[in-house]
Design a protein around this motif. Structure first.
Motif, short mmCIF file in Angstrom:
data_model
loop_
_atom_site.label_atom_id
_atom_site.label_comp_id
_atom_site.label_asym_id
_atom_site.label_seq_id
_atom_site.Cartn_x
_atom_site.Cartn_y
_atom_site.Cartn_z
N CYS A 34 0.85 -1.20 0.00
CA CYS A 34 0.00 0.00 0.00
C CYS A 34 0.89 1.25 0.00
O CYS A 34 1.93 1.27 0.69
CB CYS A 34 -0.85 0.06 1.26
SG CYS A 34 -1.84 -1.39 1.56
N CYS A 37 3.03 2.57 3.18
CA CYS A 37 3.35 1.49 4.13
C CYS A 37 4.76 1.69 4.69
O CYS A 37 5.72 1.93 3.94
CB CYS A 37 3.28 0.14 3.42
SG CYS A 37 3.80 -1.24 4.49
N HIS A 39 6.82 -0.39 5.71
CA HIS A 39 7.78 -1.41 5.26
C HIS A 39 8.63 -0.91 4.08
O HIS A 39 9.80 -1.26 3.96
CB HIS A 39 7.06 -2.69 4.84
CG HIS A 39 6.25 -3.36 5.94
ND1 HIS A 39 6.32 -3.00 7.26
CD2 HIS A 39 5.37 -4.41 5.88
CE1 HIS A 39 5.51 -3.79 7.96
NE2 HIS A 39 4.93 -4.64 7.15
N GLY A 144 -0.86 -7.60 8.75
CA GLY A 144 -1.29 -6.74 7.64
C GLY A 144 -1.83 -7.53 6.46
O GLY A 144 -2.90 -7.25 5.94
N CYS A 218 1.23 0.28 9.69
CA CYS A 218 0.41 -0.27 8.61
C CYS A 218 -0.67 0.77 8.32
O CYS A 218 -1.58 0.97 9.14
CB CYS A 218 -0.22 -1.58 9.06
SG CYS A 218 -1.52 -2.19 7.97
N VAL A 219 -0.54 1.44 7.19
CA VAL A 219 -1.47 2.55 6.91
C VAL A 219 -2.88 2.04 6.61
O VAL A 219 -3.86 2.77 6.74
CB VAL A 219 -0.98 3.46 5.75
CG1 VAL A 219 0.24 4.25 6.17
CG2 VAL A 219 -0.68 2.65 4.49
N ALA A 220 -3.01 0.78 6.23
CA ALA A 220 -4.34 0.25 5.89
C ALA A 220 -5.12 -0.17 7.14
O ALA A 220 -6.33 0.03 7.21
CB ALA A 220 -4.19 -0.94 4.94
S1 SF4 Z 1 -1.78 -3.98 4.51
FE1 SF4 Z 1 -0.55 -2.75 5.92
S2 SF4 Z 1 1.39 -3.86 6.11
FE2 SF4 Z 1 0.36 -4.61 4.26
S3 SF4 Z 1 1.15 -3.34 2.57
FE3 SF4 Z 1 -0.74 -2.39 3.30
S4 SF4 Z 1 -0.04 -0.88 4.80
FE4 SF4 Z 1 1.65 -2.31 4.50
#
Ligand code: SF4
Ligand SMILES: Cc1ncc(C[n+]2csc(CCOP(=O)(O)OP(=O)(O)O)c2C)c(N)n1
Ligand SMILES: [Mg+2]
Length: 351
Positions: A34, A37, A39, A144, A218-220
């Motif tokens: 995302c 993110c 990461h 995530g 985790c932005v989501a």
């Molecule tokens: S769900 Fe969360 S951890 Fe996974 S890519 Fe999206 S923001 Fe990153």
């Protein structure tokens, strides 16, 4: 599709390192995580660290488990060895690879679900054995990839995106790493690459089990009010004890900070870590004090970051087992089959 290949062309004037490589030589495929993110920022720091250390990409083996975090090795070091293992099993695969070929640089990338739940035992045992590796957990407090369930590092009392309160106690991977004998322990934040990149460089150069817990929002699913792993929460509660400026043994040591504010930590291999102290009381050589300090602050909701512990005279699993110096695939028939007299001697020693 989980990856998109990056076009190969780049600006001819891109800066080069000692080996003549540019940043592009340390990149991987285009990330499909995302946008925003945490990461992805950690991948950027890994690329920067390897570029600055002038590591030949083919000397690195990157291993991971399963999760958004464990997908990230596809997005950096595209010219390195890579192995995406089963959920929570990265540490044992890395241990085996390391025992077979000690000449590679081992980079283990994992998530909080991967390392603190299904792989908790694997995590603890690879560290306590002193496997020579850089073990990075991209810690967002949720699973995530499987849509945001609380992970075992989620703080008690923190809230999910839908307002559910987590009633379980959190596992603090830094506390566990300190307890089971990691010889280099750090915590950082994906939003602070100036802190994170030197910590990764120091870990790569460290001989032994180096662990870095990186809070990586985790932005989501975990970036809201009530989360203790959101960008806002970490920025507001970040208690950095030091800043690491990595200096290699070859480079002249020049530091321009006020006297007493910098500690030069000589490592076993002749490299030097220059540590700029932000908390003059904090001692990076005291395992017990590091545990007390981080736990004391955690109880107040603060996140202690920086280099938390380092053992200068560290050793690794090969040292403990007194293994052969060469990679196993470089041994010839003579070394592998020393003959029946040698076998008789071994058998006699076991009687
Ligand atoms: S769900 Fe969360 S951890 Fe996974 S890519 Fe999206 S923001 Fe990153
Ligand atoms: C054996 C097994 N159990 C469960 C799963 C489902 N699963 C996939 S990823 C994941 C959790 C990932 O969480 P984390 O390691 O924190 O990575 P993130 O996605 O948060 O970066 C789970 C439970 C799986 N793939 N394999
Ligand atoms: Mg996670």
């Amino acid at each position: 599709m989980t990856y998109v290949v990056k076009p190969k062309f780049h600006h001819p004037e891109l800066p080069k390192n000692e080996l003549g490589y540019t940043h592009r030589d340390y990149e991987g495929s285009i990330s499909t995580l995302c946008a925003g993110c945490g990461h992805d920022s950690i991948s950027t720091s890994i690329i920067e660290a390897c570029f600055e250390l002038s590591i030949a990409p083919h000397r690195v083996a990157k291993l991971s488990g399963i999760g958004c975090s464990s997908k990230t090795p596809t997005y950096f070091l595209g010219n390195s060895h890579g192995f995406n293992s089963v959920h929570g099993r990265m540490p044992s695969v890395l241990t085996g690879a390391n025992l077979a070929n000690r000449e590679l640089i081992y980079l283990g990338v994992s998530g909080d679900g991967d390392s603190a739940s299904i792989g908790f035992g694997q995590f603890a045992h690879a560290i306590r054995r002193g496997v020579n590796m850089t073990y990075i957990v991209e810690n967002n407090g949720v699973y995530g990839l499987t849509k945001g369930q609380f992970s075992a590092t989620a703080d008690r009392g923190s809230k999910s995106k839908r307002g559910v309160v987590n009633n379980d106690s959190a596992i603090d991977l830094v506390a566990i790493a300190l307890q089971v004998g990691a010889t280099y322990v750090a915590r950082s934040f994906s939003g602070d690459k100036h802190q994170l990149t030197p910590l990764i460089k120091g870990a790569i150069e460290h001989n032994g089990a180096a662990f870095i817990d990186v809070i990586s929002p985790c932005v989501a699913f975990n970036n809201h009010d009530g989360s203790t792993k959101s960008f806002d929460y970490v920025r507001e509660h970040n208690e950095a004890v030091n800043r690491l400026d990595f200096i290699t043994g070859r480079a002249p040591i020049t530091v321009d900070y006020a006297p007493g504010s910098v500690e030069l930590v000589e490592q076993h291999d002749g490299t030097t870590l220059a540590l700029r102290k932000l908390n003059s009381e904090y001692d990076v050589h005291d395992r017990l004090a590091a545990t007390n300090f981080t736990q004391h602050h955690a109880a107040k909701g603060q996140i202690v970051t920086g280099l938390l512990y380092v053992e200068q005279e560290s050793d690794d699993l090969h040292g403990h087992l007194n293994t052969v110096d060469a990679p196993l695939n470089a041994l010839g028939e003579k070394e592998l089959c020393p003959g029946s007299a040698a076998l008789d001697k071994i058998n006699a020693s076991l009687r």
